[in-house]
Design an enzyme around this catalytic site. Structure first.
Site, mmCIF file in Angstrom:
data_model
loop_
_atom_site.group_PDB
_atom_site.id
_atom_site.type_symbol
_atom_site.label_atom_id
_atom_site.label_comp_id
_atom_site.label_asym_id
_atom_site.label_seq_id
_atom_site.Cartn_x
_atom_site.Cartn_y
_atom_site.Cartn_z
ATOM 1 N N LYS A 3 -21.979 -14.380 3.341
ATOM 2 C CA LYS A 3 -23.409 -14.135 3.541
ATOM 3 C C LYS A 3 -24.103 -13.386 2.416
ATOM 4 C CE LYS A 3 -23.275 -13.620 8.571
ATOM 5 N NZ LYS A 3 -23.400 -12.530 9.561
ATOM 6 N N GLY A 41 -11.652 -8.021 0.079
ATOM 7 C CA GLY A 41 -10.428 -8.318 0.814
ATOM 8 C C GLY A 41 -10.028 -9.779 0.737
ATOM 9 N N ARG A 64 0.814 -1.222 0.000
ATOM 10 C CA ARG A 64 0.000 0.000 0.000
ATOM 11 C C ARG A 64 0.847 1.272 0.000
ATOM 12 N NH1 ARG A 64 -5.435 -1.566 3.382
ATOM 13 N NH2 ARG A 64 -6.372 -2.497 1.544
ATOM 14 N N GLY A 76 -14.695 -2.967 0.782
ATOM 15 C CA GLY A 76 -16.018 -2.373 0.964
ATOM 16 C C GLY A 76 -16.291 -1.261 -0.027
HETATM 17 P P1 ADP Z 1 -14.569 -10.788 0.364
HETATM 18 O O1 ADP Z 1 -13.700 -10.257 1.500
HETATM 19 O O2 ADP Z 1 -13.738 -11.241 -0.787
HETATM 20 O O3 ADP Z 1 -15.647 -9.820 -0.007
HETATM 21 P P2 ADP Z 1 -16.278 -12.221 2.195
HETATM 22 O O4 ADP Z 1 -15.714 -11.432 3.324
HETATM 23 O O5 ADP Z 1 -17.669 -11.986 1.795
HETATM 24 O O6 ADP Z 1 -15.309 -12.107 0.910
HETATM 25 O O7 ADP Z 1 -16.228 -13.783 2.549
HETATM 26 C C1 ADP Z 1 -15.030 -14.464 2.789
HETATM 27 C C2 ADP Z 1 -15.226 -15.586 3.769
HETATM 28 O O8 ADP Z 1 -16.305 -16.435 3.381
HETATM 29 C C3 ADP Z 1 -13.998 -16.433 3.844
HETATM 30 O O9 ADP Z 1 -13.469 -16.363 5.162
HETATM 31 C C4 ADP Z 1 -14.497 -17.821 3.524
HETATM 32 O O10 ADP Z 1 -13.899 -18.827 4.314
HETATM 33 C C5 ADP Z 1 -15.967 -17.739 3.820
HETATM 34 N N1 ADP Z 1 -16.743 -18.766 3.127
HETATM 35 C C6 ADP Z 1 -16.784 -19.013 1.813
HETATM 36 N N2 ADP Z 1 -17.563 -20.082 1.552
HETATM 37 C C7 ADP Z 1 -18.030 -20.519 2.730
HETATM 38 C C8 ADP Z 1 -18.891 -21.598 3.115
HETATM 39 N N3 ADP Z 1 -19.411 -22.445 2.217
HETATM 40 N N4 ADP Z 1 -19.165 -21.728 4.417
HETATM 41 C C9 ADP Z 1 -18.631 -20.889 5.327
HETATM 42 N N5 ADP Z 1 -17.816 -19.867 5.028
HETATM 43 C C10 ADP Z 1 -17.511 -19.680 3.740
HETATM 44 MG MG MG Z 2 -14.087 -10.183 3.627
#
Ligand code: ADP
Ligand code: MG
Length: 367
Positions: A174, A319, A37, A342
């Site tokens: 989620k 992230g 960064r 975000g």
């Molecule tokens: P990003 O940071 O890329 O936006 P998120 O924060 O939404 O992604 O989600 C990342 C998390 O979701 C990871 O820690 C991953 O382990 C979890 N994850 C992905 N698939 C599943 C699943 N089937 N059950 C539980 N957790 C999951």
């Molecule tokens: Mg995340």
């Protein structure tokens, strides 16, 4: 009105510029473990120095909750910055003062004191109406730095004028975290592939049994509405699940009781990879499974490989998705990895952010 950029601030010879950067680097025992960064801010910093400006940078670092906390001091960043860009000053962590997150006028006054212009290059923070983001543009001539400018250009094009077919692959934990961006993407993509924890609420909405998988009862109606909206939504056809006795196996879309779905299966991963291969624009956010555990990383890796190999315009935001890509050594093989998790999702959703609006208002006032 266009976003003001560095050129709009000229002449800068002998002027003092306040630079809001995103130096929120990972630290371990007070040492920087990745200076990406800081290096990423150099194009903007060097441009300012080359044009004769005196630069004072500021940033947040971690979450010190509005009071000084030595664990989050910017001192290690200052030391690294002195090596990379001698002569640039760096303030102490903005979030040591409660005025930062509250956008307090006294705190803004301290930030702008003695400054002649303001540059925002902190894409990861432009979605927050904090003092260092929206305060200086109220009084100083202001512009976006190179990183911010580039992020906004890339995401705007994806949102407004994507080459088609445009495929979005979404995962992560989620539905409720991502519903805003899902809604926005539904309006512009040709198809949406959904994996990760969020796929189970969609599968449940279609009547599948999902065992012990992540499930959001209050999002079932939302998923049903999205499935009926007309845009193609691709859901997993096979799933890798963990049984209560610790066995890992591949199932169809119906999981037995006690089995937790933790990755998309190989058939689904291949189908998603095909969608990516046929696309001309790809946006990927959210891991396809619990990729932190090797047993459930294959789906995420297959999608990451497909995105990296694709000749489409490829953007990865989020992230954890960016971390997965870096872990697989593929970060250089996509067109753009958004630095703001975000912020990129919120920009795709809303098409504007408080920090961008503040810069445009400063430009309108100056005109
Ligand atoms: P990003 O940071 O890329 O936006 P998120 O924060 O939404 O992604 O989600 C990342 C998390 O979701 C990871 O820690 C991953 O382990 C979890 N994850 C992905 N698939 C599943 C699943 N089937 N059950 C539980 N957790 C999951
Ligand atoms: Mg995340």
């Amino acid at each position: 009105m266009k976003l003001p950029v560095l050129e709009d601030l000229l002449p800068l010879d002998g002027r003092r510029v306040l630079l809001r950067a995103d130096f929120n680097v990972p630290l371990e025992d007070g040492r920087i473990t990745d200076d990406f960064r800081i290096r990423a801010a150099l194009p903007t910093i060097n441009w300012l120095l080359d044009h004769g400006a005196h630069v004072t940078a500021c940033s947040h670092l971690g979450r010190p909750k509005g009071k000084p906390d030595p664990r989050y001091s910017t001192a290690p960043v200052r030391a690294r910055l002195a090596e990379l860009a001698p002569g640039v000053e760096l303030m102490e962590n903005l979030r040591f003062d409660p005025g930062e997150e509250a956008d307090a006028p006294e705190f803004v006054a301290r930030l702008v004191a003695g400054q002649d212009a303001y540059v925002d290059d902190a894409f990861g923070a432009v979605h927050r109406a904090h003092a260092s983001i929206v305060g200086p543009p109220r009084t100083l001539p202001s512009a976006a730095g190179r990183l911010l400018q580039h992020e906004v250009e890339v995401l705007s094009e994806m949102r407004e004028d994507p080459k088609r077919p445009f495929v979005a692959v979404l995962g992560g934990a989620k539905v409720s975290d991502k519903i805003g961006v899902i809604d926005a993407l539904m309006k512009v993509v040709d198809s949406l592939a959904i994996g990760g924890g969020m796929c189970f609420t969609f599968l449940a909405a279609q009547g599948a049994t999902i065992g012990d998988s992540l499930f959001e009862l209050d999002q079932v109606d939302v998923c049903r509405r999205l499935l009926d909206e007309g845009t193609a939504i691709h859901l997993p056809e096979d799933i890798v699940g963990l049984g209560a006795d610790g066995t890992v196996a591949t199932y169809g879309t119906n999981l037995p009781p006690g089995v937790k779905g933790l990755d998309i299966g190989p058939g689904t991963a291949a189908a998603f990879a095909d969608l990516v291969a046929e696309a001309r624009t790809v946006f990927w956010n959210g891991p396809m499974g619990l990729f932190e555990d090797d047993r459930f990383a294959a789906g995420t890796r297959t999608v990451a490989d497909a995105v990296a190999a694709s000749r489409a315009f490829t953007v990865v935001g989020g992230g954890d998705s960016a971390a997965a890509l870096a872990e697989f050594g593929l970060a250089d093989d996509v067109d753009h990895v958004s630095t703001g998790g975000g912020a990129s999702l919120e920009f795709l959703e809303l098409g504007d952010l408080p920090g961008l609006e503040a810069l445009r208002q400063a430009a309108a006032r100056g005109a």
